[in-house]
Design a protein around this motif. Structure first.
Motif, PDB file in Angstrom:
ATOM      1  N   GLU A  66      -3.003 -74.468 105.175  1.00  0.00           N
ATOM      2  CA  GLU A  66      -2.943 -73.114 104.481  1.00  0.00           C
ATOM      3  C   GLU A  66      -3.991 -72.147 104.614  1.00  0.00           C
ATOM      4  N   VAL A  67      -5.160 -72.645 105.345  1.00  0.00           N
ATOM      5  CA  VAL A  67      -6.464 -71.873 105.600  1.00  0.00           C
ATOM      6  C   VAL A  67      -6.567 -71.443 106.816  1.00  0.00           C
ATOM      7  N   GLU A  68      -6.842 -70.333 107.061  1.00  0.00           N
ATOM      8  CA  GLU A  68      -7.039 -69.502 108.375  1.00  0.00           C
ATOM      9  C   GLU A  68      -8.541 -69.615 108.752  1.00  0.00           C
ATOM     10  N   PHE A  69      -9.015 -70.059 109.588  1.00  0.00           N
ATOM     11  CA  PHE A  69     -10.288 -70.221 110.107  1.00  0.00           C
ATOM     12  C   PHE A  69     -10.526 -69.239 111.314  1.00  0.00           C
ATOM     13  N   THR A  70     -11.508 -68.190 111.229  1.00  0.00           N
ATOM     14  CA  THR A  70     -11.971 -67.410 112.375  1.00  0.00           C
ATOM     15  C   THR A  70     -13.434 -67.849 112.614  1.00  0.00           C
ATOM     16  N   ALA A  71     -13.768 -68.014 113.749  1.00  0.00           N
ATOM     17  CA  ALA A  71     -15.122 -68.338 114.246  1.00  0.00           C
ATOM     18  C   ALA A  71     -15.837 -66.802 114.334  1.00  0.00           C
ATOM     19  N   ILE A  72     -16.911 -66.622 113.676  1.00  0.00           N
ATOM     20  CA  ILE A  72     -17.602 -65.194 113.958  1.00  0.00           C
ATOM     21  C   ILE A  72     -18.976 -65.670 114.149  1.00  0.00           C
ATOM     22  N   ARG A  73     -19.759 -64.319 114.572  1.00  0.00           N
ATOM     23  CA  ARG A  73     -21.302 -64.848 114.962  1.00  0.00           C
ATOM     24  C   ARG A  73     -21.792 -64.566 113.596  1.00  0.00           C
ATOM     25  N   ALA A  74     -22.895 -65.517 113.422  1.00  0.00           N
ATOM     26  CA  ALA A  74     -23.791 -65.580 112.009  1.00  0.00           C
ATOM     27  C   ALA A  74     -24.725 -64.424 112.179  1.00  0.00           C
ATOM     28  N   GLN A  75     -25.079 -63.806 111.072  1.00  0.00           N
ATOM     29  CA  GLN A  75     -26.180 -63.015 111.083  1.00  0.00           C
ATOM     30  C   GLN A  75     -27.606 -63.612 110.804  1.00  0.00           C
ATOM     31  N   GLY A  76     -28.524 -62.766 111.202  1.00  0.00           N
ATOM     32  CA  GLY A  76     -29.881 -63.187 111.049  1.00  0.00           C
ATOM     33  C   GLY A  76     -30.465 -63.998 112.141  1.00  0.00           C
TER      34      GLY A  76
ATOM     35  N   ASN B  58     -29.536 -68.780 120.936  1.00  0.00           N
ATOM     36  CA  ASN B  58     -27.956 -68.617 121.084  1.00  0.00           C
ATOM     37  C   ASN B  58     -27.325 -67.572 120.067  1.00  0.00           C
ATOM     38  N   VAL B  59     -28.310 -66.817 119.374  1.00  0.00           N
ATOM     39  CA  VAL B  59     -27.906 -65.977 118.079  1.00  0.00           C
ATOM     40  C   VAL B  59     -26.805 -65.068 118.658  1.00  0.00           C
ATOM     41  N   ASN B  60     -26.688 -64.496 119.974  1.00  0.00           N
ATOM     42  CA  ASN B  60     -25.802 -63.513 120.393  1.00  0.00           C
ATOM     43  C   ASN B  60     -24.656 -64.260 120.992  1.00  0.00           C
ATOM     44  N   LYS B  61     -24.647 -65.411 121.420  1.00  0.00           N
ATOM     45  CA  LYS B  61     -23.788 -66.319 122.233  1.00  0.00           C
ATOM     46  C   LYS B  61     -22.769 -67.166 121.744  1.00  0.00           C
ATOM     47  N   VAL B  62     -23.294 -67.701 120.567  1.00  0.00           N
ATOM     48  CA  VAL B  62     -22.580 -68.870 119.870  1.00  0.00           C
ATOM     49  C   VAL B  62     -21.983 -68.520 118.577  1.00  0.00           C
ATOM     50  N   SER B  63     -20.726 -68.424 118.508  1.00  0.00           N
ATOM     51  CA  SER B  63     -20.049 -68.287 117.087  1.00  0.00           C
ATOM     52  C   SER B  63     -19.683 -69.392 116.323  1.00  0.00           C
ATOM     53  N   CYS B  64     -20.704 -69.501 115.351  1.00  0.00           N
ATOM     54  CA  CYS B  64     -20.683 -70.803 114.527  1.00  0.00           C
ATOM     55  C   CYS B  64     -20.506 -70.377 113.011  1.00  0.00           C
ATOM     56  N   ALA B  65     -20.594 -69.180 112.701  1.00  0.00           N
ATOM     57  CA  ALA B  65     -20.220 -68.837 111.255  1.00  0.00           C
ATOM     58  C   ALA B  65     -18.536 -68.880 111.306  1.00  0.00           C
ATOM     59  N   VAL B  66     -18.109 -68.754 109.919  1.00  0.00           N
ATOM     60  CA  VAL B  66     -16.605 -68.978 109.846  1.00  0.00           C
ATOM     61  C   VAL B  66     -16.212 -67.878 108.653  1.00  0.00           C
ATOM     62  N   HIS B  67     -15.136 -67.427 108.847  1.00  0.00           N
ATOM     63  CA  HIS B  67     -14.501 -66.814 107.848  1.00  0.00           C
ATOM     64  C   HIS B  67     -12.995 -67.374 107.677  1.00  0.00           C
ATOM     65  N   ALA B  68     -12.935 -67.766 106.371  1.00  0.00           N
ATOM     66  CA  ALA B  68     -11.871 -68.600 105.853  1.00  0.00           C
ATOM     67  C   ALA B  68     -10.866 -67.730 105.058  1.00  0.00           C
ATOM     68  N   ARG B  69      -9.675 -67.395 105.302  1.00  0.00           N
ATOM     69  CA  ARG B  69      -8.756 -66.698 104.622  1.00  0.00           C
ATOM     70  C   ARG B  69      -7.531 -67.493 104.266  1.00  0.00           C
ATOM     71  N   PHE B  70      -7.412 -67.335 102.844  1.00  0.00           N
ATOM     72  CA  PHE B  70      -6.360 -68.122 101.942  1.00  0.00           C
ATOM     73  C   PHE B  70      -5.589 -67.274 101.363  1.00  0.00           C
ATOM     74  N   ASP B  71      -4.026 -67.180 102.049  1.00  0.00           N
ATOM     75  CA  ASP B  71      -3.180 -66.342 101.236  1.00  0.00           C
ATOM     76  C   ASP B  71      -2.895 -66.982  99.902  1.00  0.00           C
ATOM     77  N   ILE B  72      -3.198 -66.318  98.581  1.00  0.00           N
ATOM     78  CA  ILE B  72      -2.820 -66.996  97.421  1.00  0.00           C
ATOM     79  C   ILE B  72      -1.589 -67.253  97.160  1.00  0.00           C
ATOM     80  N   ALA B  73      -0.916 -66.011  97.332  1.00  0.00           N
ATOM     81  CA  ALA B  73       0.485 -66.073  96.928  1.00  0.00           C
ATOM     82  C   ALA B  73       1.419 -67.004  97.725  1.00  0.00           C
ATOM     83  N   ALA B  74       1.399 -67.068  99.120  1.00  0.00           N
ATOM     84  CA  ALA B  74       2.089 -67.938 100.151  1.00  0.00           C
ATOM     85  C   ALA B  74       1.522 -69.451 100.133  1.00  0.00           C
ATOM     86  N   SER B  75       0.458 -69.793  98.996  1.00  0.00           N
ATOM     87  CA  SER B  75      -0.007 -71.058  99.079  1.00  0.00           C
ATOM     88  C   SER B  75       0.982 -72.147  98.222  1.00  0.00           C
ATOM     89  N   SER B  76       0.850 -73.456  98.437  1.00  0.00           N
ATOM     90  CA  SER B  76       1.619 -74.432  97.688  1.00  0.00           C
ATOM     91  C   SER B  76       0.897 -74.706  96.169  1.00  0.00           C
TER      92      SER B  76
END
Length: 95
Positions: A8-18, A23-41
């Motif tokens: 139920e969690v949607e993960f999106t890879a993003i570039r980390a800051q700092g 590899n800072v501008n080439k590798v997407s190792c940070a993550v956004h986790a999106r959780f839809d509360i109303a649609a969850s179980s």
């Protein structure tokens, strides 16, 4: 305590800051986790408490968004985001 279904969690890879070296501008190792509360179980009472939180991470649409970038590993950042999400749900489940 209710548990989060990882499907139920949607993960999106993003570039980390700092600083990150070569590899800072080439590798997407940070993550956004999106959780839809109303649609969850989750139980309804837990959903209501989560939606009532005065937290900037909960959007107007009722989606909880967490950013994890503590590690250089995408999998570790996913695990960190899932753990933090579970802690929020655990806190909302307590009366």
């Amino acid at each position: 305590m209710p548990t989060i279904n990882p499907l139920e969690v949607e993960f999106t890879a993003i570039r980390a800051q700092g600083p990150g070296g070569q590899n800072v501008n080439k590798v997407s190792c940070a993550v956004h986790a999106r959780f839809d509360i109303a649609a969850s179980s989750l139980p309804e009472r837990v959903k209501e408490r989560l939606l009532a939180l005065r937290d900037a991470r909960v959007t107007q649409d009722g989606v909880l968004v967490l950013k994890a970038q503590a590690s250089r590993s995408l999998e570790q950042n996913k695990a960190d985001a899932l753990g933090r999400l579970q802690a929020l749900v655990g806190g909302a489940a307590e009366v």
